[in-house]
Design an enzyme around this catalytic site. Structure first.
Site, short mmCIF file in Angstrom:
data_model
loop_
_atom_site.label_atom_id
_atom_site.label_comp_id
_atom_site.label_asym_id
_atom_site.label_seq_id
_atom_site.Cartn_x
_atom_site.Cartn_y
_atom_site.Cartn_z
NE ARG A 7 10.55 -2.42 -4.55
CZ ARG A 7 9.64 -1.49 -3.70
NH1 ARG A 7 10.21 -0.69 -3.10
NH2 ARG A 7 8.51 -1.59 -4.04
N PRO A 45 0.72 -1.23 -0.05
CG PRO A 45 -0.76 -1.47 1.73
CD PRO A 45 0.55 -2.06 1.24
CD GLU A 46 3.10 3.18 -4.24
OE1 GLU A 46 3.20 3.99 -4.69
OE2 GLU A 46 3.41 2.01 -5.06
NE ARG A 74 5.50 -12.01 1.74
CZ ARG A 74 6.14 -11.54 0.77
NH1 ARG A 74 5.83 -10.70 -0.29
NH2 ARG A 74 7.44 -11.72 0.96
CG HIS A 76 -4.06 -14.73 6.21
ND1 HIS A 76 -4.69 -14.96 4.85
CD2 HIS A 76 -2.98 -15.64 6.30
CE1 HIS A 76 -4.26 -16.03 4.28
NE2 HIS A 76 -3.18 -16.12 5.03
CE LYS A 117 5.61 4.13 1.00
NZ LYS A 117 6.18 3.09 0.40
#
Ligand SMILES: [Zn+2]
Length: 271
Positions: A261, A2-3, A111, A92, A58
């Site tokens: 990246r 997420p940005e 994760r 999760h 963020k």
């Protein structure tokens, strides 16, 4: 990951639903997601009223009564889900905040790189203190960027990801912004003129505003608080488009790797 537009979308949705609600209880399912002692975290947040939710870079910053804050970083796959308290626990789910209105706020993370922590002084939080300028800050000008990039020989794409310079950008929007501004991502940051830096700032605000309007980009795990997808993936022009035709000039979009990246660019439109 997420940005800014994804984090802001989540913040907006939490801000619509949570202020005034009391956290009746808190259950930490995966202890490692809490920075610091998870029992202390639980004790501090329980029985507190949620006052306001903000975004800093963020980070998601949840202001609780008696001036304590929950600081959240979603990292790769963290998300918040607001559900009726009858919902059973999912695989999760990592933390569950039971609210006083028969809803629960769930922090879910596939994760487990996301983090939750409590903080009683935002000014002393290391991650927050190091954050650079917000893309919409009035202080963010071509002149300031010129100064900040002056000693940086790193490529402009890599410089845009440095949260200590501008806070909130990640891999998707850095590629999209540089395409919009017509700037090659490999150009060293310190070689860009004030005019080019000004173009980057304009494209940044334009692309981020548009992405926010469409509630962010769902190309992997990102989901909104109601588990719906963002829609900006339908408007991406270069990110994830390797070998497809550039919408401006029909050249092939290229994928390169910078600092481990992926970067996507049109070699003709971005000089
Ligand atoms: Zn092109």
């Amino acid at each position: 990951m997420p940005e800014l537009p994804e984090v802001q979308t989540i913040v907006n949705e939490l801000q619509t639903n949570l202020p005034g609600r009391k956290i009746s209880s808190c259950r930490i399912i995966r202890e490692s997601i809490v920075h610091g002692d998870h029992n202390r975290f639980q004790k501090i947040v329980e029985k507190k009223t949620i006052i306001k939710i903000d975004r800093l870079g963020k980070y998601i910053v949840i202001h609780l009564s008696t001036d304590v804050w929950i600081i959240v970083h979603l990292r790769m796959t963290g998300k918040f889900v607001l559900q009726p308290d009858s919902r059973s626990t999912h695989k999760h789910d990592r933390a569950v905040f039971q609210l006083d209105n028969r809803l629960k706020l769930i922090f879910s993370d596939v994760r487990c790189f996301g983090t939750l922590e409590v903080c009683d002084d935002l000014g002393k939080h290391k991650g927050l203190r190091q954050l650079g300028l917000d893309p919409w800050s009035k202080k963010l000008t071509a002149g300031i960027l010129k100064l900040k990039f002056d000693a940086r020989k790193i490529p402009i794409k890599t410089a845009l990801l440095d949260q200590k310079i501008i806070a909130g950008l990640g891999n998707i929007y850095a590629s999209e912004i540089l395409f919009d501004a017509g700037i090659n991502p490999m150009i060293p940051a310190n070689k860009l003129s004030k005019g080019k830096l000004s173009a980057i700032i304009q494209s940044m605000r334009k692309i981020l505003s548009l992405a926010l309007k469409y509630n962010g980009t769902s190309i992997s795990d990102y989901r909104r608080v109601d588990e719906k997808q963002g829609m900006f993936q339908n408007f991406l022009k270069v990110y994830g488009k390797a070998d497809q035709k550039c919408l401006n000039c029909s050249s092939k979009i290229e994928k390169i790797v910078q600092n481990q990246r992926s970067t996507f660019l049109c070699p003709l439109c971005q000089k």
